[in-house]
Design a protein around this motif. Structure first.
Motif, PDB file in Angstrom:
ATOM      1  N   ALA A  79      -6.660  24.688 -23.895  1.00  0.00           N
ATOM      2  CA  ALA A  79      -5.414  25.304 -23.465  1.00  0.00           C
ATOM      3  C   ALA A  79      -4.478  24.177 -23.041  1.00  0.00           C
ATOM      4  O   ALA A  79      -4.931  23.137 -22.556  1.00  0.00           O
ATOM      5  CB  ALA A  79      -5.661  26.267 -22.302  1.00  0.00           C
ATOM      6  N   TRP A  80      -3.179  24.380 -23.230  1.00  0.00           N
ATOM      7  CA  TRP A  80      -2.208  23.319 -22.989  1.00  0.00           C
ATOM      8  C   TRP A  80      -1.136  23.767 -22.022  1.00  0.00           C
ATOM      9  O   TRP A  80      -0.693  24.920 -22.042  1.00  0.00           O
ATOM     10  CB  TRP A  80      -1.542  22.915 -24.303  1.00  0.00           C
ATOM     11  N   PHE A  81      -0.694  22.834 -21.187  1.00  0.00           N
ATOM     12  CA  PHE A  81       0.433  23.058 -20.289  1.00  0.00           C
ATOM     13  C   PHE A  81       1.271  21.794 -20.271  1.00  0.00           C
ATOM     14  O   PHE A  81       0.853  20.741 -20.748  1.00  0.00           O
ATOM     15  CB  PHE A  81      -0.035  23.427 -18.874  1.00  0.00           C
ATOM     16  N   LYS A  82       2.472  21.922 -19.728  1.00  0.00           N
ATOM     17  CA  LYS A  82       3.358  20.766 -19.617  1.00  0.00           C
ATOM     18  C   LYS A  82       3.559  20.422 -18.155  1.00  0.00           C
ATOM     19  O   LYS A  82       3.645  21.307 -17.306  1.00  0.00           O
ATOM     20  CB  LYS A  82       4.708  21.068 -20.262  1.00  0.00           C
ATOM     21  N   ASP A  83       3.647  19.126 -17.878  1.00  0.00           N
ATOM     22  CA  ASP A  83       3.995  18.706 -16.529  1.00  0.00           C
ATOM     23  C   ASP A  83       5.508  18.890 -16.362  1.00  0.00           C
ATOM     24  O   ASP A  83       6.193  19.307 -17.310  1.00  0.00           O
ATOM     25  CB  ASP A  83       3.502  17.275 -16.253  1.00  0.00           C
ATOM     26  N   PRO A  84       6.072  18.618 -15.191  1.00  0.00           N
ATOM     27  CA  PRO A  84       7.502  18.855 -14.990  1.00  0.00           C
ATOM     28  C   PRO A  84       8.424  18.086 -15.938  1.00  0.00           C
ATOM     29  O   PRO A  84       9.577  18.454 -16.114  1.00  0.00           O
ATOM     30  CB  PRO A  84       7.735  18.407 -13.538  1.00  0.00           C
ATOM     31  N   ASP A  85       7.910  17.040 -16.596  1.00  0.00           N
ATOM     32  CA  ASP A  85       8.727  16.270 -17.525  1.00  0.00           C
ATOM     33  C   ASP A  85       8.460  16.595 -18.991  1.00  0.00           C
ATOM     34  O   ASP A  85       8.995  15.953 -19.875  1.00  0.00           O
ATOM     35  CB  ASP A  85       8.517  14.769 -17.282  1.00  0.00           C
ATOM     36  N   GLY A  86       7.601  17.575 -19.253  1.00  0.00           N
ATOM     37  CA  GLY A  86       7.325  17.980 -20.617  1.00  0.00           C
ATOM     38  C   GLY A  86       6.149  17.277 -21.274  1.00  0.00           C
ATOM     39  O   GLY A  86       5.897  17.496 -22.455  1.00  0.00           O
ATOM     40  N   ASN A  87       5.414  16.432 -20.534  1.00  0.00           N
ATOM     41  CA  ASN A  87       4.197  15.837 -21.090  1.00  0.00           C
ATOM     42  C   ASN A  87       3.199  16.956 -21.346  1.00  0.00           C
ATOM     43  O   ASN A  87       2.933  17.773 -20.460  1.00  0.00           O
ATOM     44  CB  ASN A  87       3.601  14.832 -20.107  1.00  0.00           C
ATOM     45  N   ILE A  88       2.634  17.010 -22.542  1.00  0.00           N
ATOM     46  CA  ILE A  88       1.688  18.058 -22.908  1.00  0.00           C
ATOM     47  C   ILE A  88       0.283  17.611 -22.523  1.00  0.00           C
ATOM     48  O   ILE A  88      -0.204  16.566 -22.956  1.00  0.00           O
ATOM     49  CB  ILE A  88       1.755  18.376 -24.410  1.00  0.00           C
TER      50      ILE A  88
END
Length: 129
Positions: A114-123
Motif C-alpha cells: 500500500a502506498w501513501f505520500k508524505d507532505p511533500d509528495g514522496n511516495i
C-alpha cells in the motif's frame, strides 16, 4: 568491496523540514537518530528496522513519481489501518499493473503493498515482502 551486506539509507528531499519531521515522528512513529551531528544539509536522520535509516533534508520539491522508500511490515492491513488512524491517507490505484482494494492494498500473489505520500509528495510504501 561488495555492497551486498552494506546497510542502505533512503534519502528524501522535503520543502519544509519541520513539517516533515513532525510527519515522520508523529504519523509514522519513527525515532530521530542521534547520529546526525553538524549536518551541513540541516537534515534529519530517522532510525528504522534492521539497522536501516531514512534521511530527509530540505532541498526543494521532490520530483520522483515512483516509490522512494518501502517499509517491510508483517501485516500490511494492520499497518494501513494504524496509519489511517493517525491521519495518513493512502493512495488508490486502478492501472493494468496495480489495482488496490477497498483498503488501498494491492496484492500480487502472496505479496501485498500500500502506498501513501508524505507532505511533500514522496511516495512511500508499506509492504510484506
Amino acid at each position: 568491496m561488495s555492497l551486498a551486506n552494506a546497510v542502505v539509507t533512503a534519502t528524501l528531499t522535503v520543502t519544509d523540514l519541520n513539517r516533515a519531521k513532525t510527519f515522520y515522528t508523529e504519523k509514522l512513529g519513527l525515532t530521530p537518530s542521534s547520529e546526525v551531528v553538524d549536518d551541513p544539509m540541516g537534515g534529519a536522520l530517522f532510525n528504522a528496522g534492521g539497522g536501516t535509516t531514512l534521511y530527509i533534508y530540505q532541498g526543494g520539491v521532490p520530483k520522483a513519481t515512483n516509490t522512494v522508500a518501502g517499509f517491510k511490515v508483517d501485516d500490511v492491513l494492520t499497518t494501513v489501518n494504524e496509519l489511517k488512524g493517525k491521519g495518513v491517507q493512502f493512495e488508490s490505484y486502478d492501472t493494468p499493473e496495480i489495482k488496490t482494494d477497498e483498503n488501498n492494498i494491492a496484492t500480487f500473489g502472496g505479496f501485498q503493498a500500500a502506498w501513501f505520500k508524505d507532505p511533500d509528495g514522496n511516495i512511500i510504501a508499506v509492504e510484506n515482502h
